[in-house]
Enzyme design. Structure first.
Site, PDB file in Angstrom:
ATOM      1  CB  CYS A 137      -0.978  -0.043   1.164  1.00  0.00           C
ATOM      2  SG  CYS A 137      -2.396   1.068   0.973  1.00  0.00           S
ATOM      3  CG  HIS A 172      -3.285  -3.672   3.409  1.00  0.00           C
ATOM      4  ND1 HIS A 172      -2.295  -3.020   4.104  1.00  0.00           N
ATOM      5  CD2 HIS A 172      -3.981  -2.702   2.755  1.00  0.00           C
ATOM      6  CE1 HIS A 172      -2.390  -1.714   3.905  1.00  0.00           C
ATOM      7  NE2 HIS A 172      -3.404  -1.495   3.085  1.00  0.00           N
ATOM      8  CD  GLU A 218      -0.602  -5.621   5.832  1.00  0.00           C
ATOM      9  OE1 GLU A 218      -0.999  -4.432   5.923  1.00  0.00           O
ATOM     10  OE2 GLU A 218      -0.359  -6.163   4.731  1.00  0.00           O
TER      11      GLU A 218
END
Length: 231
Positions: free
Chosen positions: A86, A196, A198
């Site tokens: 990002c 994302h 994560e």
């Protein structure tokens, strides 16, 4: 294997990245402040999402001048793994470590929701645990995720298999050229992506598809260093 998670003023996904490394691959990981001048101890550097320096001027434009970024460049040139997520992707393009630029979403709105990605290239250190053409569920959260490059650069990305992820057909959330969601450098050790991973490391979060990205990195490092995958 040792991971570094960079922290800039305004980073807000650094904790998520740190926890993702601990939870998925159980390898040593450190937070590294933006003023750091030595990354030689690390094998993989994660440039996390957020709003570095408040996204003043434009996203990533100030962070690319932080002292740590010269060390990120050195690490990339040495073949170490660099993952920009990002705002991290935005920083890597501003720093010239990846081609192109990230612009405002075409609808001028901040988009935060689940997104479906096609794995275009599974022959990278970041995607070797996925199948080519596999569709995975990785969330997005950005207002400036509209990837742009000129026609010459796009042809080069296509010819060199540098497009790593595309938004699944008909689901482009931001207007990115050729539905691009993530790319790599020519050497293949630097990847930037807007979604994302994560935030997708457990079914409790809605998807565990991102966990395989961290497993891919560890697998690639172990193969490079001749270590047993399950050691």
């Amino acid at each position: 294997m040792k991971f570094a998670v960079l922290v800039f003023p305004g980073s807000n996904c650094d904790i998520d990245c740190y926890n993702a490394v601990e939870d998925t691959v159980a390898q040593p990981v450190d937070y590294v402040w933006h003023t750091a001048t030595d990354l030689s101890a690390y094998d993989c550097i994660i440039v996390p999402g957020g709003f570095s320096y408040g996204d003043y001027l434009r996203s990533g434009a100030i962070a690319r001048f932080a002292p740590v970024m010269s060390e990120v460049r050195k690490a990339a040139e040495a073949g170490k793994y660099v993952l920009g997520i990002c705002n991290g992707f935005q920083i890597l393009t501003e720093a010239g470590l990846l081609p192109g630029a990230l612009m405002r979403n075409t609808n001028m709105k901040f988009r935060c929701h689940s997104s479906l990605l096609e794995v275009v290239n599974n022959r990278t250190p970041f995607t070797n645990q996925y199948e080519a053409g596999e569709v995975i569920d990785i969330p997005i959260a950005h207002g400036e995720g509209n990837y742009y490059c000129d026609d010459t650069t796009l042809r080069r990305l296509q010819d060199n298999d540098q497009i790593v992820f595309r938004y699944a057909e008909g689901s482009n959330p931001n207007g990115s050229v050729a539905d691009i969601a993530g790319i790599r450098n020519e050497q293949g050790n630097v990847v930037g992506m807007m979604p994302h991973p994560e935030r997708a490391v457990s079914s409790v979060l809605g998807s565990a598809d991102g966990a395989r990205m961290f497993a891919s990195i560890l697998n690639a490092w172990r193969e490079q260093h001749g270590a047993a995958v399950n050691s």
